[in-house]
Scaffold this motif. Structure first.
Motif, PDB file in Angstrom:
ATOM      1  N   MET A  34       0.764  -0.956  -0.047  1.00  0.00           N
ATOM      2  CA  MET A  34       0.074   0.034   0.042  1.00  0.00           C
ATOM      3  C   MET A  34       1.049   1.129  -0.135  1.00  0.00           C
ATOM      4  SD  MET A  34      -2.935   0.848   0.038  1.00  0.00           S
ATOM      5  CE  MET A  34      -4.331   2.221   0.351  1.00  0.00           C
ATOM      6  N   LYS A  35       2.078   1.091   0.780  1.00  0.00           N
ATOM      7  CA  LYS A  35       2.887   2.300   0.730  1.00  0.00           C
ATOM      8  C   LYS A  35       3.562   2.637  -0.699  1.00  0.00           C
ATOM      9  CE  LYS A  35       6.282   4.339   3.408  1.00  0.00           C
ATOM     10  NZ  LYS A  35       7.511   4.353   4.610  1.00  0.00           N
ATOM     11  N   LYS A  36       4.077   1.661  -1.631  1.00  0.00           N
ATOM     12  CA  LYS A  36       4.449   1.972  -2.561  1.00  0.00           C
ATOM     13  C   LYS A  36       3.326   2.290  -3.688  1.00  0.00           C
ATOM     14  CE  LYS A  36       8.394  -0.720  -2.507  1.00  0.00           C
ATOM     15  NZ  LYS A  36       9.583  -0.420  -2.923  1.00  0.00           N
ATOM     16  N   PHE A  37       2.111   1.896  -3.534  1.00  0.00           N
ATOM     17  CA  PHE A  37       0.995   2.702  -4.262  1.00  0.00           C
ATOM     18  C   PHE A  37       0.874   4.022  -4.037  1.00  0.00           C
ATOM     19  CE2 PHE A  37      -3.424   3.678  -4.743  1.00  0.00           C
ATOM     20  CZ  PHE A  37      -3.442   3.665  -6.028  1.00  0.00           C
ATOM     21  N   LEU A  38       0.897   4.397  -2.801  1.00  0.00           N
ATOM     22  CA  LEU A  38       0.880   5.843  -2.319  1.00  0.00           C
ATOM     23  C   LEU A  38       1.972   6.744  -2.883  1.00  0.00           C
ATOM     24  CD1 LEU A  38      -0.761   5.663   1.167  1.00  0.00           C
ATOM     25  CD2 LEU A  38      -2.042   6.166  -0.928  1.00  0.00           C
ATOM     26  N   LEU A  39       2.993   5.994  -2.653  1.00  0.00           N
ATOM     27  CA  LEU A  39       4.456   6.786  -3.111  1.00  0.00           C
ATOM     28  C   LEU A  39       4.349   6.807  -4.758  1.00  0.00           C
ATOM     29  CD1 LEU A  39       7.331   5.093  -1.264  1.00  0.00           C
ATOM     30  CD2 LEU A  39       6.422   7.541  -1.212  1.00  0.00           C
ATOM     31  N   PHE A  40       3.911   5.808  -5.532  1.00  0.00           N
ATOM     32  CA  PHE A  40       3.630   6.010  -6.901  1.00  0.00           C
ATOM     33  C   PHE A  40       2.687   7.097  -7.445  1.00  0.00           C
ATOM     34  CE2 PHE A  40       1.936   4.977 -10.802  1.00  0.00           C
ATOM     35  CZ  PHE A  40       2.743   4.730 -11.727  1.00  0.00           C
ATOM     36  N   THR A  41       1.597   6.945  -6.664  1.00  0.00           N
ATOM     37  CA  THR A  41       0.637   8.216  -6.828  1.00  0.00           C
ATOM     38  C   THR A  41       1.086   9.410  -6.535  1.00  0.00           C
ATOM     39  OG1 THR A  41      -1.023   6.464  -6.310  1.00  0.00           O
ATOM     40  CG2 THR A  41      -1.777   8.662  -6.414  1.00  0.00           C
TER      41      THR A  41
END
Length: 116
Positions: free
Chosen positions: A1-8
């Motif tokens: 989930m943290k990777k997705f937020l960083l990507f966004t």
């Protein structure tokens, strides 16, 4: 989930940087020209030439102030750099942590010490 937020957040920052690319270039050029203008102003000794340099400087200063939105683009570029740096650090930390916490690696080290 943290990777997705960083990507966004990275995508949003990239869009902001691209949207403010023109003002960022104009701000950089106007600040550079202001620097050159100040150097020329300090070199001249004639009062009329100094008045001319001040007028040109005021025009360049108004151009620089009109592109103040470029600071938002610069901040977004910095955020994009921080996201990239965080993304890279996490990969290396996870790899290093998994090797240290691996019980088989620790067992091999202890076994090698016992057999000496």
């Amino acid at each position: 989930m943290k990777k997705f937020l960083l990507f966004t957040a990275g995508v949003i920052a990239l869009v902001i940087v691209i949207a403010n690319l023109g003002p960022m270039v104009l701000l950089g050029v106007s600040v550079w020209l202001l620097y050159l203008l100040v150097k020329q102003f300090l070199k001249t000794e004639s009062t009329i030439k100094k008045i001319g340099w001040v007028m040109i400087g005021l025009i360049l200063l108004s151009i620089a102030i009109s592109n103040i939105y470029a600071v938002i683009g610069i901040a977004a570029a910095y955020v994009l750099y921080l996201i990239y740096k965080e993304w890279k650090v996490k990969k290396h930390e996870q790899i290093g942590k998994s090797i240290k916490d691996d019980p088989f690696t620790n067992f091999e080290k202890q076994w090698a010490e016992l057999t000496k």
